[in-house]
Design a protein around this motif. Structure first.
Motif, mmCIF file in Angstrom:
data_model
loop_
_atom_site.group_PDB
_atom_site.id
_atom_site.type_symbol
_atom_site.label_atom_id
_atom_site.label_comp_id
_atom_site.label_asym_id
_atom_site.label_seq_id
_atom_site.Cartn_x
_atom_site.Cartn_y
_atom_site.Cartn_z
ATOM 1 N N ARG A 1 -2.896 8.117 -0.463
ATOM 2 C CA ARG A 1 -3.115 6.688 -0.236
ATOM 3 C C ARG A 1 -3.503 6.004 -1.537
ATOM 4 O O ARG A 1 -4.289 6.535 -2.327
ATOM 5 C CB ARG A 1 -4.238 6.459 0.785
ATOM 6 C CG ARG A 1 -3.951 6.926 2.202
ATOM 7 C CD ARG A 1 -5.127 6.586 3.109
ATOM 8 N NE ARG A 1 -5.372 5.161 3.174
ATOM 9 C CZ ARG A 1 -6.527 4.611 3.591
ATOM 10 N NH1 ARG A 1 -7.527 5.380 3.958
ATOM 11 N NH2 ARG A 1 -6.655 3.298 3.640
ATOM 12 N N ASP B 1 0.846 -1.195 0.000
ATOM 13 C CA ASP B 1 0.000 0.000 0.000
ATOM 14 C C ASP B 1 0.880 1.243 0.000
ATOM 15 O O ASP B 1 2.001 1.229 0.522
ATOM 16 C CB ASP B 1 -0.901 0.044 1.234
ATOM 17 C CG ASP B 1 -1.978 -1.027 1.214
ATOM 18 O OD1 ASP B 1 -2.220 -1.602 0.144
ATOM 19 O OD2 ASP B 1 -2.565 -1.278 2.280
ATOM 20 N N TRP B 2 0.357 2.309 -0.575
ATOM 21 C CA TRP B 2 1.028 3.604 -0.519
ATOM 22 C C TRP B 2 0.276 4.479 0.490
ATOM 23 O O TRP B 2 -0.909 4.718 0.348
ATOM 24 C CB TRP B 2 1.017 4.265 -1.892
ATOM 25 C CG TRP B 2 1.622 5.633 -1.921
ATOM 26 C CD1 TRP B 2 0.952 6.828 -1.878
ATOM 27 C CD2 TRP B 2 3.013 5.967 -2.015
ATOM 28 N NE1 TRP B 2 1.834 7.880 -1.948
ATOM 29 C CE2 TRP B 2 3.099 7.388 -2.030
ATOM 30 C CE3 TRP B 2 4.175 5.215 -2.089
ATOM 31 C CZ2 TRP B 2 4.328 8.050 -2.119
ATOM 32 C CZ3 TRP B 2 5.391 5.877 -2.177
ATOM 33 C CH2 TRP B 2 5.458 7.270 -2.185
ATOM 34 N N ARG B 3 0.968 4.920 1.528
ATOM 35 C CA ARG B 3 0.332 5.723 2.568
ATOM 36 C C ARG B 3 1.244 6.867 2.982
ATOM 37 O O ARG B 3 2.373 6.646 3.414
ATOM 38 C CB ARG B 3 -0.001 4.875 3.807
ATOM 39 C CG ARG B 3 -1.083 3.845 3.571
ATOM 40 C CD ARG B 3 -1.284 2.953 4.786
ATOM 41 N NE ARG B 3 -2.311 1.961 4.544
ATOM 42 C CZ ARG B 3 -3.593 2.119 4.845
ATOM 43 N NH1 ARG B 3 -4.000 3.245 5.403
ATOM 44 N NH2 ARG B 3 -4.473 1.166 4.595
ATOM 45 N N VAL C 1 0.490 4.984 -8.257
ATOM 46 C CA VAL C 1 0.943 6.003 -7.321
ATOM 47 C C VAL C 1 1.566 7.198 -8.024
ATOM 48 O O VAL C 1 1.434 8.326 -7.576
ATOM 49 C CB VAL C 1 1.909 5.381 -6.283
ATOM 50 C CG1 VAL C 1 3.233 4.984 -6.920
ATOM 51 C CG2 VAL C 1 2.142 6.338 -5.126
ATOM 52 N N ASN C 2 2.251 6.995 -9.142
ATOM 53 C CA ASN C 2 2.856 8.103 -9.864
ATOM 54 C C ASN C 2 2.043 8.543 -11.069
ATOM 55 O O ASN C 2 2.341 9.570 -11.679
ATOM 56 C CB ASN C 2 4.271 7.725 -10.326
ATOM 57 C CG ASN C 2 5.224 7.559 -9.168
ATOM 58 O OD1 ASN C 2 5.181 8.320 -8.213
ATOM 59 N ND2 ASN C 2 6.091 6.554 -9.247
ATOM 60 N N TRP D 1 5.835 3.460 1.198
ATOM 61 C CA TRP D 1 5.265 2.132 0.983
ATOM 62 C C TRP D 1 5.120 1.398 2.308
ATOM 63 O O TRP D 1 5.992 1.473 3.161
ATOM 64 C CB TRP D 1 6.155 1.306 0.054
ATOM 65 C CG TRP D 1 6.227 1.864 -1.338
ATOM 66 C CD1 TRP D 1 7.279 2.516 -1.908
ATOM 67 C CD2 TRP D 1 5.199 1.825 -2.321
ATOM 68 N NE1 TRP D 1 6.969 2.887 -3.194
ATOM 69 C CE2 TRP D 1 5.698 2.469 -3.477
ATOM 70 C CE3 TRP D 1 3.899 1.320 -2.350
ATOM 71 C CZ2 TRP D 1 4.945 2.617 -4.638
ATOM 72 C CZ3 TRP D 1 3.152 1.452 -3.508
ATOM 73 C CH2 TRP D 1 3.672 2.092 -4.635
ATOM 74 N N ALA E 1 -1.000 -0.579 -6.861
ATOM 75 C CA ALA E 1 -0.460 0.637 -6.251
ATOM 76 C C ALA E 1 0.839 1.058 -6.936
ATOM 77 O O ALA E 1 1.093 2.264 -7.111
ATOM 78 C CB ALA E 1 -0.230 0.427 -4.756
#
Length: 327
Positions: free
Chosen positions: A218, A169-171, A210-211, A175, A206
């Motif tokens: 998130r 997950d990205w939070r 994410v990018n 990571w 993710a």
């Protein structure tokens, strides 16, 4: 236009059929280690298909190549193609494959070609839905995707492995790894799939999102699973998977701001995962050849496309239709 499909499982065979019926595609090259399967798919497609014997080991001579191989082989198969500047579309939903393919990004950028990652049901269709939702917002803070169902046997085995590994997950700018099978969440998919318990799993979504959507706080991905799925995830599969998966669904929930207001946009789709994944891979390959993919040179998921709406429209023409949650 000449496009090769390497791997003729449930997804690869569907991608080949979609390509064979696409205007502008003159030849579909077919490769698979199973001689019988290769001949069967070629016979079903007719004169447009060219099956290549297993003895041919050189990279396919094509304008683009769809890699629909089992998980674990994609980076090695992509490398010689990227070196020659051939656009490559990978359908793998393996974290290991996606990480290895992302490492080829600088090479793809240097030679000016495109390496499309996770062009399947989820990731793939889910990434397009997330991007389309994000385009409605001024800025995106959270992205949450989920999927239910599997394609063919290779996809079912990867689903099984994903529930037995660790989730990414990205939070808040970093990571986080959590145990797969944890974090139960009730997710609502389009009817007739409806509600399903979904859990963290070893999914690459993710990594691809994410990018792609700008700075986000998130990004999470979950997989629908039963109690038996979770209990047996670290054991060998106890029964043979379906030859081609039954009805499945994806959803993408994107949160952000519009004119200072906090908004949530939810899109979803349902289909047989193998059918939808094949359509996504075919559309991505044709768009990559025509320069209509909407991503720069390098390695990207479909969430990076600036033409998500157009690509979703092409998928709808092919029968893969999306829906918006309006409740």
């Amino acid at each position: 236009m000449r496009i090769a499909v390497v791997g003729l499982g449930a997804v690869g065979a569907r991608a080949a059929r979609q390509l064979a019926s696409t205007e502008g595609v003159d030849e579909v090259l077919l490769r698979d280690i199973d001689d019988g399967r290769r001949s069967e798919v070629a016979a079903s497609l007719g004169a447009i298909a060219t099956p290549e014997p297993q003895s041919v080991t050189a990279p396919p001579e094509a304008d683009a190549v769809v890699l629909a191989l089992p998980a674990g082989d994609h980076a090695a198969a992509a490398l010689p193609l990227v070196e020659r500047g051939v656009p490559v579309v990978s359908t793998s939903d393996s974290v290991g494959d996606v990480e290895a393919l992302l490492d080829l990004g600088p090479l793809a950028e240097a030679v000016g070609t495109t390496l499309v990652l996770g062009a399947a049901f989820s990731p793939g269709l889910s990434c397009l839905l997330a991007r389309h939702a994000a385009d409605l917002l001024d800025d995106v803070t959270e992205v949450h995707v989920a999927r239910a169902g599997t394609g063919g046997p290779a996809c079912a085995h990867q689903h099984h492995r994903a529930l037995g590994g660790s989730a990414i997950d990205w939070r808040n700018g970093g990571w986080q790894r959590r145990a797969a099978g944890s974090g139960r969440e009730l997710c609502w998919f389009p009817d007739p799939v409806g509600a399903a318990d979904c859990y963290r799993a070893g999914l690459p979504d993710a990594l691809l999102l994410v990018n792609a959507l700008g700075p986000v706080e998130r990004v999470t991905a979950r997989l629908a699973a039963t109690r038996r799925d979770r209990l047996t995830a670290r054991l060998p599969m106890l029964r043979r998977p379906h030859p081609e998966g039954v009805l499945g669904a994806v959803r993408a929930e994107v949160r952000g701001r519009v004119d200072g207001r906090y908004e949530t946009v939810v899109y979803g789709a349902f289909d047989r995962p193998g059918v939808a994944a094949g359509a996504v891979a075919a559309v991505a390959a044709v768009a990559a050849v025509r320069g209509d993919l909407g991503v720069p040179a390098g390695a990207h998921g479909l969430g990076a496309s600036t033409r998500a709406r157009e690509l979703l429209g092409q998928l709808a023409v092919r029968g893969v239709k999306s829906a918006a949650f309006t409740g």
